[in-house]
Design an enzyme around this catalytic site. Structure first.
Site, PDB file in Angstrom:
ATOM      1  N   ASP A  12       0.806  -1.221   0.000  1.00  0.00           N
ATOM      2  CA  ASP A  12       0.000   0.000   0.000  1.00  0.00           C
ATOM      3  C   ASP A  12       0.842   1.276   0.000  1.00  0.00           C
ATOM      4  O   ASP A  12       0.457   2.299   0.569  1.00  0.00           O
ATOM      5  CB  ASP A  12      -0.975   0.017   1.192  1.00  0.00           C
ATOM      6  CG  ASP A  12      -1.821  -1.234   1.232  1.00  0.00           C
ATOM      7  OD1 ASP A  12      -2.171  -1.738   0.147  1.00  0.00           O
ATOM      8  OD2 ASP A  12      -2.127  -1.719   2.334  1.00  0.00           O
ATOM      9  N   HIS A  40      -4.707  -1.957  -5.782  1.00  0.00           N
ATOM     10  CA  HIS A  40      -3.945  -0.795  -6.261  1.00  0.00           C
ATOM     11  C   HIS A  40      -4.913   0.281  -6.740  1.00  0.00           C
ATOM     12  O   HIS A  40      -5.707   0.058  -7.653  1.00  0.00           O
ATOM     13  CB  HIS A  40      -2.996  -1.218  -7.395  1.00  0.00           C
ATOM     14  CG  HIS A  40      -1.946  -2.197  -6.953  1.00  0.00           C
ATOM     15  ND1 HIS A  40      -0.946  -2.654  -7.756  1.00  0.00           N
ATOM     16  CD2 HIS A  40      -1.738  -2.800  -5.744  1.00  0.00           C
ATOM     17  CE1 HIS A  40      -0.174  -3.492  -7.070  1.00  0.00           C
ATOM     18  NE2 HIS A  40      -0.644  -3.597  -5.852  1.00  0.00           N
TER      19      HIS A  40
END
Ligand code: GDP
Ligand code: IMO
Ligand code: MG
Length: 447
Positions: A12, A40
């Site tokens: 992340d 994503h």
């Protein structure tokens, strides 16, 4: 040549945003490992996209996207992502290719993932419940289903029957789940327009024929996309095309070099790119490490610079640190340069893309971990196997107040931010080339 972009922490880091940004200068974008555990996020024209399986380059209409052979594919998730592309009029015909050797995640893998986590109790990893570990385990046990198998119904039925029986046996006999519990777990696997519960069978747990029919149908829909991607990519590389390999997760989630057992089950480091896409390492041009300007982690496991008080909450709220896949709150802490040096050692890091710098704006003091003190008193500068027994050594730097989200040039950034950036460069020995000051494409400064 191949440029490898990877998350340098626990995932992340902003890979989606940076990959989308770098796609402009590439011809092909490849996802080489992992599955629907990745999430994503990309913003284009204020529109939010979250991709779990499709490479981030897909939003650039003329680029080729490839899903590598070492990925694990949840086809129900993939179908949902393709549906979103259709709704946005983004064509993937002749430009999305799926490795014929990529392994398929089926509902029984997700079931086993959850059953094992329940059994582990307090020792649970905190997986994304996407069936990732069991799919890779089946690959190693040699009872996996690869994308190519989807194209032959007889082969598919034989293979699904063997794997399903094996997993249902484990779930029932070893983990003690009855059909009622199986139903309850399946009912939590929700996709956009279908549910894993559709495959529930009162007698057996899972209905093999329904699974075979559904997955064969998806295989027929994808038959022009499933291909020998190794051949395709080697031909393209010979023609001097530029490939961008999009890493998933992060280096400390790597199965070999991460904080085992609190890791994912794929190989996240640079070496895996070539294994997954079947090309020679000679094609590697650059490795670009994505570094979030603080650290986050989802799930269990050690986290030396974790902040459990006010600043941790501040970073979580301001940074909207909630999982793109599961929505779980991400644990937050200071930037840890031992981790970045370790990432550099494992991947070779030619450049850094530093993300979410805007989230630090407003903090009076910013701490950065520059080393660890071990129990025996010695000091180290990289990541040891046992990350529970280290004490971070911090350097404190002054913060900045000026809003930076609209700044386009490095020279216009606040002095203290430039000092922060130059401090990281000096400590890690890598230049920070990209500075991300917001979620949009144009909020990226080149240094
Ligand atoms: P990935 O898994 O590495 O692609 O990252 P995620 O998408 O899971 O999480 C990163 C989050 O941060 C996403 O919501 C992005 O839109 C957001 N993001 C990325 N870069 C920046 C940035 O520089 N500033 C801010 N405020 N948000 C960013
Ligand atoms: P992206 O690509 C953050 C974590 C999970 C869990 C551990 C194992 O979006 O950065 P798994 O389901 O893979 O067996 O879970 O790994 N994890 C991630 N954390 N970002 C990710 O991906 C992750 N992929 C897996 O939270 O702790
Ligand atoms: Mg993510």
């Amino acid at each position: 040549m191949i440029n490898f972009v990877f998350g340098s922490q626990w995932g992340d880091e902003g890979k989606g945003k940076i990959v989308d940004y770098l796609t402009e200068k590439s011809d092909i974008v490849v996802k080489h490992h992992g599955g629907a555990n990745a999430g994503h996020t990309i913003y284009v024209d204020n529109e939010k996209y979250v991709f779990h399986l499709i490479p981030g380059g897909i939003l650039h209409k003329n680029k080729i996207c490839v899903i590598g052979n070492d990925t694990v594919l949840d086809l129900l998730t993939l179908k949902d992502e393709l549906q979103i592309l259709k709704e946005k009029n983004i064509s993937y015909k002749n430009r999305l290719f799926i490795g014929e050797r990529a392994h398929i995640t089926l509902p029984y893998h997700r079931l086993l993932d959850v059953a094992l986590e329940i059994k582990k109790g307090k020792a649970a990893v905190g997986t994304t419940a996407r069936g990732i570990g069991p799919t890779y385990a089946n690959k190693i046990n040699r009872i996996g289903i690869v994308a190519n198998d989807l194209l032959d119904k007889k082969i598919l039925k034989n293979k699904i029957t063997i794997a399903n029986n094996e997993i249902i046996d484990i779930v029932k006999k070893v983990y003690g789940l009855d059909n009622k519990k199986i139903k309850e777990i399946l009912s939590n696997f929700k996709y956009l327009d279908h549910s894993a519960l559709d495959y529930y069978d009162q007698k057996t747990g899972l209905d093999v024929d329904k699974l075979v029919n559904k997955y064969y149908k998806i295989g027929q829909e994808l038959k022009n996309n499933i291909t020998d991607i190794s051949l395709l990519l080697n031909q393209q590389l010979e023609k001097k095309k530029k490939v961008l390999a999009e890493g998933s997760h992060g280096i400390l989630l790597d199965i070999n070099y991460g904080t085992y057992p609190f890791v994912t089950t794929s190989v996240c480091i640079a070496g895996n790119v070539f294994s997954s896409i079947g090309t020679s390492p000679k094609y590697l041009d650059k490795s670009i490490g994505i570094v979030k300007s603080y650290t986050t982690r989802v799930g269990a496991g050690p986290f030396p610079t974790e902040l459990n008080e006010d600043i941790g909450k501040y970073l979580q709220e301001k940074g909207k640190e909630f999982g793109a896949t599961t929505g779980r709150p991400r644990r937050c802490g200071w930037l840890d340069l031992c981790i970045i040096r370790y990432s550099k050692m494992l991947n070779g890091m030619n450049e850094i893309a530093l993300t979410k710098v805007d989230i630090l704006t407003g903090l009076k003091k910013i701490k950065v971990c520059v080393g660890y003190k071990l129990k025996n008193g010695s000091i180290i500068k990289t990541v040891p196997y046992d990350l529970y027994n280290v004490k971070p050594i911090y350097k404190e730097l002054p913060g900045w107040d000026q809003d930076i989200i609209n700044i386009k040039k490095y020279k216009d950034l606040p002095l203290n931010l430039k000092k922060y950036i130059e401090f990281i460069e000096k400590e890690v020995g890598v230049k920070i080339k990209y500075i991300s000051v917001g979620q949009n494409r144009d909020q990226t400064i080149i240094k």
